[in-house]
Design a protein around this motif. Structure first.
Motif, PDB file in Angstrom:
ATOM      1  N   ILE A   1       8.308   3.887   2.720  1.00  0.00           N
ATOM      2  CA  ILE A   1       8.447   3.808   1.261  1.00  0.00           C
ATOM      3  C   ILE A   1       7.951   2.459   0.748  1.00  0.00           C
ATOM      4  O   ILE A   1       7.321   2.373  -0.314  1.00  0.00           O
ATOM      5  CB  ILE A   1       9.917   4.057   0.853  1.00  0.00           C
ATOM      6  CG1 ILE A   1      10.296   5.514   1.147  1.00  0.00           C
ATOM      7  CG2 ILE A   1      10.137   3.757  -0.621  1.00  0.00           C
ATOM      8  CD1 ILE A   1      11.749   5.831   0.904  1.00  0.00           C
ATOM      9  N   GLN A   2       8.219   1.398   1.496  1.00  0.00           N
ATOM     10  CA  GLN A   2       7.753   0.074   1.070  1.00  0.00           C
ATOM     11  C   GLN A   2       6.232  -0.024   1.053  1.00  0.00           C
ATOM     12  O   GLN A   2       5.671  -0.839   0.325  1.00  0.00           O
ATOM     13  CB  GLN A   2       8.338  -1.002   1.994  1.00  0.00           C
ATOM     14  CG  GLN A   2       9.797  -1.305   1.720  1.00  0.00           C
ATOM     15  CD  GLN A   2      10.364  -2.318   2.697  1.00  0.00           C
ATOM     16  OE1 GLN A   2       9.698  -2.678   3.678  1.00  0.00           O
ATOM     17  NE2 GLN A   2      11.587  -2.766   2.447  1.00  0.00           N
ATOM     18  N   SER A   3       5.584   0.839   1.828  1.00  0.00           N
ATOM     19  CA  SER A   3       4.112   0.806   1.833  1.00  0.00           C
ATOM     20  C   SER A   3       3.530   1.319   0.516  1.00  0.00           C
ATOM     21  O   SER A   3       2.368   1.066   0.211  1.00  0.00           O
ATOM     22  CB  SER A   3       3.576   1.641   2.999  1.00  0.00           C
ATOM     23  OG  SER A   3       3.911   3.014   2.821  1.00  0.00           O
ATOM     24  N   TYR A   4       4.337   2.053  -0.263  1.00  0.00           N
ATOM     25  CA  TYR A   4       3.851   2.547  -1.549  1.00  0.00           C
ATOM     26  C   TYR A   4       3.784   1.446  -2.600  1.00  0.00           C
ATOM     27  O   TYR A   4       3.080   1.591  -3.597  1.00  0.00           O
ATOM     28  CB  TYR A   4       4.761   3.666  -2.078  1.00  0.00           C
ATOM     29  CG  TYR A   4       4.872   4.869  -1.173  1.00  0.00           C
ATOM     30  CD1 TYR A   4       3.834   5.229  -0.322  1.00  0.00           C
ATOM     31  CD2 TYR A   4       6.020   5.655  -1.176  1.00  0.00           C
ATOM     32  CE1 TYR A   4       3.945   6.327   0.505  1.00  0.00           C
ATOM     33  CE2 TYR A   4       6.132   6.762  -0.354  1.00  0.00           C
ATOM     34  CZ  TYR A   4       5.097   7.087   0.484  1.00  0.00           C
ATOM     35  OH  TYR A   4       5.202   8.179   1.300  1.00  0.00           O
ATOM     36  N   PHE A   5       4.534   0.368  -2.402  1.00  0.00           N
ATOM     37  CA  PHE A   5       4.641  -0.668  -3.424  1.00  0.00           C
ATOM     38  C   PHE A   5       3.678  -1.803  -3.114  1.00  0.00           C
ATOM     39  O   PHE A   5       3.585  -2.267  -1.975  1.00  0.00           O
ATOM     40  CB  PHE A   5       6.074  -1.209  -3.500  1.00  0.00           C
ATOM     41  CG  PHE A   5       7.111  -0.140  -3.706  1.00  0.00           C
ATOM     42  CD1 PHE A   5       6.945   0.820  -4.689  1.00  0.00           C
ATOM     43  CD2 PHE A   5       8.246  -0.080  -2.906  1.00  0.00           C
ATOM     44  CE1 PHE A   5       7.896   1.807  -4.880  1.00  0.00           C
ATOM     45  CE2 PHE A   5       9.193   0.900  -3.091  1.00  0.00           C
ATOM     46  CZ  PHE A   5       9.020   1.852  -4.081  1.00  0.00           C
TER      47      PHE A   5
END
Length: 330
Positions: free
Chosen positions: A180-184
């Motif tokens: 999920i952090q890779s989306y930001f």
């Protein structure tokens, strides 16, 4: 005397036969009248009670009268004359009042409809102005809010403040958190971060946003081999050629260059064999050699759809690039 008696007997027999005949005839006429009366009563009962029979009878009568009216000019003239006489004879005071009231109702109804139309137009104009004012309030700040996921500059009503705890919780595993952090796209600045509503909804469902930067939706640069092609050269290496009639939808002082366009008539998509087209082109002596080419919808047609100078060498180079890049050319 014998002769007289025989004559009298003959006269008597004839008289009796005549009387019997008259009596039988009177009985038959009486029976016929009774039968007619019964049939009339039966038909009337059937007409009043049976809906299908009544509709069929009306249709037959209407058809018969219409046929007579159209075929016989005398009947037509009599019908018209009868209608005119009835109209003039029934022009009484009561009928005049009814006609006057009917015309008055029509005038009032027409006036009411015009008033309603005016009210509707006024209401629509107010609604339009209210929506326009709301839109102006929304765009007053401008698209200055950048989404942390898709990096799009959006308006304030399209984004929400970014709070990482909404999307990453303590119960999640390390792999999901990292995913999920890779989306930001984090930045080092301390300014408030924003995220658009569509990206937020997708991330909450643990799905990749469709327009996120990590989804690799960047627009690739067009190769130089394709940039230098003119219109006819592009048509030569196209897999399908669309033929349509394009017209200007607006007329007036606006030039045809800036006016809105539209298609008229059928649209034909003709498949093209690119390999045969390119192999039939003449081989150039040098790279700068140009060939005049005419493009038709069919070879048997006389009309030329497009005519232009082309460079066969550029066409082949562009085709080699498309074979490497595009799956449709492989």
């Amino acid at each position: 005397m014998v002769r007289k008696k025989s004559t009298l007997s003959k006269v008597r027999t004839r008289t009796e036969a005549y009387k019997r005949k008259q009596h039988a005839h009177s009985d038959a006429s009486h029976f016929r009248n009774q039968l007619k009366t019964k049939s009339k009563i039966h038909i009337l009962d059937k007409y009043h009670n049976n809906l299908d029979f009544r509709n069929q009878y009306k249709a037959r009568s209407k058809k018969r009268v219409s046929k007579k009216y159209k075929s016989d000019p005398m009947i037509r003239m009599k019908t018209i004359e009868r209608a005119m006489n009835w109209y003039h004879k029934n022009n009484t005071l009561m009928r005049q009042n009814s006609r006057r009231l009917y015309n008055q109702r029509r005038r009032i109804l027409k006036k009411y409809i015009s008033i309603q139309n005016h009210k509707c137009i006024y209401k629509q104009s107010n609604l339009y102005m209210n929506n326009l004012n709301k839109f102006r309030q929304v765009i007053q700040e401008g698209p200055d809010y950048v989404c942390i996921s898709c990096q799009l500059a959006l308006f304030r009503n399209q984004v929400i403040p970014f709070v990482e705890e909404k999307y990453i919780t303590q119960n999640m595993s390390y792999e999901i958190k990292k995913h999920i952090q890779s989306y930001f796209m984090y930045s080092s600045s301390r300014e408030q971060k924003w995220i658009c509503k569509s990206c937020s909804d997708k991330i909450k469902k643990r799905q990749m946003p469709s327009r996120a930067v990590v989804n690799r939706l960047k627009v690739c640069e067009i190769p130089s081999e394709l940039k230098r092609l003119n219109n006819l050269e592009k048509h030569l290496i196209a897999l399908r050629l669309p033929f349509m009639k394009i017209v200007n939808l607006t007329s007036g002082k606006l030039s045809s260059r800036f006016s809105q366009k539209g298609t008229k008539g059928p649209l034909h998509c003709v498949p093209s064999d690119v390999e045969d087209t390119v192999t039939t082109l003449p081989r150039p002596v040098d790279k700068s050699m140009m060939v005049r080419l005419q493009l038709k919808r069919r070879l048997k047609y006389k009309a030329v759809w497009e005519e232009q100078l082309i460079n066969p060498n550029d066409v082949r180079d562009a085709l080699f690039v498309l074979i490497k890049m595009h799956p449709g050319y492989k």
